[in-house]
Write an enzyme that holds these catalytic residues in place. Structure first.
Site, mmCIF file in Angstrom:
data_model
loop_
_atom_site.group_PDB
_atom_site.id
_atom_site.type_symbol
_atom_site.label_atom_id
_atom_site.label_comp_id
_atom_site.label_asym_id
_atom_site.label_seq_id
_atom_site.Cartn_x
_atom_site.Cartn_y
_atom_site.Cartn_z
ATOM 1 C CB ALA A 107 -13.501 -8.673 105.237
ATOM 2 C CG ASP A 130 6.801 1.664 58.237
ATOM 3 O OD1 ASP A 130 8.018 2.062 58.130
ATOM 4 O OD2 ASP A 130 6.342 0.940 57.386
ATOM 5 C CG ASP A 188 3.759 -2.719 56.416
ATOM 6 O OD1 ASP A 188 4.825 -2.199 56.498
ATOM 7 O OD2 ASP A 188 3.097 -2.454 55.219
ATOM 8 C CG ASP A 232 8.207 -1.789 60.393
ATOM 9 O OD1 ASP A 232 8.841 -0.777 60.125
ATOM 10 O OD2 ASP A 232 7.153 -1.968 59.338
#
Length: 856
Positions: free
Chosen positions: A272, A318, A590, A594
């Site tokens: 429980a 970016d 990308d 980064d």
């Protein structure tokens, strides 16, 4: 080209010297990390409180003989182990992708002979020959070059290729990337125009890309607050529950002398109390959230980031390839004293006054261009000069006058079959074209004013001129031609469609958008104005950033939204400064540059189409369609997930209070036991699908994207959730306990009291499910919101309840007596009463909110 060089340089290294340096300094590649063993990873996994709890629950079910439930829970352990193993491999895959990218083929001079070798075999001191389209294999200095332009956006974020010049002497190391007229080239950048001979100054981890790899290798992904707080919550509840269960066994054994039933009561209370739903809910909510986000073209690489995205307070963007298309277009022309804005969505026709400008801009470039700006010019010509006499694919190129350090323009000399005179087309920096055209000071100042008008729009501006030459002997310099000025050509990297609307929705949702780019401040300001990023705080450049200490940066970054001329190490520093200010940081990007910032941010979001493998491997989320607006849909899903998590956590607390209470109180007061393990297992058949399916499928509230992000310092499962769950649970416990006590006092027997109490609890449980679908709308209003899973859960619960009440075998197994219609109505009424106060609280809150609304 080699014949023009000094014989010592042209000879390059000998094979023996190259082999010696290769053995001493190693291959020109990034070292791979030593993978951890599966056993070591598994040991880390099983030490987590969440997974220990799963194992403990599985052992309890094995003790009870419920093999199926035990196998399901153990299955979750192995699934999570597999997911963790996948996550541990991410860093290694990112470094492998970075290593592959940094090892192209190279044309080197060995023993005075040109040889093409794998880039990993290039060593310091090698002489390499670069041509248009080549990937640079290592950092180096230009010994000589002709019209050499290199795309360094992979490292700097600048969308425009940069010019290179030759160096006077071979340096020991290259300077920082970025900017025109530098003699250095960098590993993994791309030659877009011209030729060059380069002396290698650095390889492997000593290159600029190697420095990024080193940062990526040492940067650890952030563990989400949801993971940390859930682990802490589960651990605390588990410890409390274990102590209470041990106490129950002791109390029952000493007070009643029946240790076997005492152990059974303890196991019942353990079932429980043990919140086995927490890890199950976490797994299912985030897995289904990842699936829902994938339908919005967002791939989830780190599943916990799905929820964290909904809590993002700052989105670092970016520019190149993220907000823009990372390609060049001709955006504006100036000729004959007037401007012309180019409409790429229109019919494509150009006014006659600008035909000659575009014609000679094309003639001053390559016939099959590789340079982005020359490609953009040719595309404009093919669309805007079609069916005109201004395209000359049949002309013959006689001579090319290259760019020089003194004169930043180039000229192409053409010959047509129908014309005896030479036609010369020149293109270059506006001041160089003005020099070629012999402008006086006043005319030059007027031209500079027009250039500034275009540059203020973030455009890269080139000038164009034409000349005619009838003599047979061409001059030695392009400056000797009688050039006539034709005009100016402005290039831009276009904003992605949908970005302004996505930025606006981010602002409405209370998410601050910060642009971090390697491009120039003017370009950053122009893009910011186009997409709606506020520049009230001004723009901070990379050099200004270097001059700040961490304290000053943390203060300034609270108001500044634009950062230009930023190098990779500074991007990572900016992300860390925002995190130090208590922000929940999402970072999009990308490029290779980064990757460390993507990995360090709370949520790294990479571009899937244009993004590099390194960026994708380092990010938590990947935009498959490179559409920035997809991230807004992902934020919406993230906020919905957290809202539903809050509701389901409150529900779990609420339903466990009466179950635990009715398991404990009869022991303390020496009443007949209400629940045995079979009853708890039955209730779990309702609770589990309600937690994992019904609440997960609940639609978002109308204001989910119109409210600010939750306070990063606020506990995820704070007093609101705990308090609300406890109040709901206590109200149900009081009602159900009342049904049980009154039935016993009426002398109706333990089996009938157990049946009535259990049925009332099931009805109250269904009421809790309906009430917690929304904390703002009453049940009648939520009935209009589509969620078929809720009705499947309710229908299944009522069907199972009917079976255990009216199938004799099951009724005996549950130790129930038969209930009549009035008994069922009593139980239904008890369930309704138990959640009535919460429905009234919603009505009161809504009226108070309406009264406080503006204009009331």
């Amino acid at each position: 080209m080699l014949e023009e060089l000094d014989p010592l340089i042209a000879g390059g290294l000998t094979e023996e010297e190259a082999a010696r340096r290769l053995a001493t300094e190693g291959y020109n590649e990034l070292p791979s990390t030593k993978p951890r063993s599966i056993f070591a990873i598994a040991m880390d996994v099983v030490r987590e409180p969440m997974f220990l709890l799963l194992v403990a629950c599985g052992l309890i079910y094995l003790t009870l003989g419920d093999l199926k439930e035990a196998l399901i829970l153990m299955g979750f352990v192995f699934v999570v182990m597999g997911i963790t193993l996948y996550q541990e491999r991410k860093t290694e895959r990112a470094l492998e992708a970075l290593r592959d990218l940094s090892s192209p083929r190279a044309l080197v001079v060995r023993n005075s002979v040109l040889r093409r070798i794998p880039g990993r075999e290039v060593v310091r001191g090698d002489v390499i020959v670069l041509s248009e389209g080549d990937r640079v294999p290592a950092d180096g200095a230009c010994l000589t070059c002709t019209n050499l332009s290199v795309d360094e956006s992979l490292l700097t974020g600048e969308s425009v290729p940069v010019r290179k010049i030759q160096c006077a002497a071979i340096p020991t190391e290259a300077g920082c990337p970025g900017g025109d007229d530098l003699p250095f080239v960098y590993s993994s950048t791309l030659v877009v125009k011209g030729q060059g001979v380069v002396s290698v100054t650095a390889t492997a981890m000593n290159t600029e890309i190697g420095k990024i790899g080193r940062a990526l290798q040492t940067t650890k992904p952030e563990r989400t607050r949801l993971q940390r707080e859930t682990s802490r919550l589960v651990r605390n509840v588990a410890v409390f529950g274990s102590c209470l269960c041990a106490a129950v066994v002791l109390i029952y054994g000493f007070t009643r002398g029946d240790w076997l039933h005492g152990i059974l009561a303890g196991i019942t209370l353990a079932m429980a109390l043990l919140p086995e739903e927490f890890p199950v809910v976490m797994t299912i909510f985030l897995a289904l959230g990842a699936w829902r986000i994938s339908r919005k073209n967002v791939l989830t690489r780190r599943v916990p980031a799905v929820e964290t995205l909904g809590a993002a307070t700052v989105l670092c963007v970016d520019k190149t390839g993220t907000l823009t298309l990372n390609c060049m277009r001709v955006s504006r022309l100036y000729a004959g004293g007037q401007f012309c804005d180019v409409d790429h969505n229109g019919p494509g026709e150009l006014p006659d006054d600008f035909h000659e400008l575009v014609e000679f801009g094309i003639l001053a470039g390559q016939r099959e261009p590789f340079d982005p700006m020359e490609k953009a010019l040719r595309e404009l010509g093919e669309n805007g000069l079609i069916d005109t006499a201004h395209l000359h694919d049949h002309w013959t190129l006689v001579r090319e006058y290259p760019l020089s350090e003194k004169l930043l323009s180039l000229s192409h000399v053409w010959k047509s079959s129908a014309n005896e005179a030479y036609v010369i087309a020149a293109k270059g920096a506006p001041e160089a074209i003005a020099d070629l055209c012999h402008f006086d000071e006043a005319t030059t100042e007027a031209l500079v004013e027009k250039v500034h008008q275009m540059a203020d729009r973030g455009l890269r501006v080139l000038g164009a001129a034409k000349a005619s030459f009838v003599h047979s002997d061409l001059p030695g310099e392009q400056h000797d031609f009688p050039f006539r000025f034709l005009g100016l050509i402005g290039f831009s990297d276009p904003v992605r469609p949908g970005v302004p609307a996505a930025i606006a929705e981010c602002h409405e949702a209370g998410i601050r958008v910060v642009m971090i780019t390697g491009d120039y401040p003017g370009t950053a300001l122009s893009i910011a104005s186009q997409i709606g990023i506020s520049n009230v705080g001004g723009c901070i450049t990379g050099p200004e950033l270097d001059a700040m200490d961490d304290g000053e940066l943390q203060r300034r970054i609270g108001t500044v939204n634009l950062f230009a001329r930023v190098v990779p190490e500074q991007k990572l520093r900016l992300v860390n400064a925002l995190k130090a200010n208590g922000e929940v940081v999402a970072m999009t990007g990308d490029g290779v540059n980064d990757a460390p910032a993507l990995k360090s941010a709370h949520i790294g979001v990479a571009m899937g189409g244009r993004g590099t493998d390194v960026a994708r491997e380092s990010a938590a989320l990947v935009l498959l369609d490179d559409d920035f607006s997809s991230i807004v849909g992902a934020v919406r899903v993230g906020r919905r997930i957290f809202d539903n998590l809050k509701r389901v956590m409150a529900y779990i607390f609420a339903i466990h209070v009466p179950i635990a209470g009715m398991s404990l109180l009869p022991i303390l007061f020496k009443w007949p036991l209400v629940f045995y393990p079979v009853h708890i297992a039955f209730l779990e058949l309702i609770i589990d699908p309600a937690c994992s399916v019904a609440f997960e499928a609940e639609p978002e509230e109308e204001d989910v994207m119109k409210r600010p992000p939750r306070d990063p310092g606020e506990p995820l499962f704070g007093m609101e959730i705990l308090g609300l769950g406890l109040l709901q649970g206590l109200s149900v416990l009081v009602i159900v306990l009342g049904v049980y006590v009154i039935t016993l006092h009426d002398g109706r027997g333990a089996q009938e009291a157990r049946a009535l109490t259990f049925t009332a609890l099931v009805m109250a449980n269904l009421g809790l499910i309906l009430a917690n679908r929304s904390w703002t709308h009453v049940i009648l209003a939520t009935l209009k919101r589509p969620n078929p899973a809720v009705w499947w859960v309710i229908g299944g619960a009522l069907g199972l309840l009917a079976l255990v009440l009216y199938v004799p075998f099951l009724r005996e197994l549950f130790q129930f007596s038969t209930l009549h219609a009035d008994d069922l109505l009593l139980c239904l009424g008890a369930g309704v009463v138990s959640i009535t106060w919460f429905e009234l609280l919603k009505v009161f809150r809504n009226r108070k909110k309406s009264a406080q609304a503006p204009g009331r």
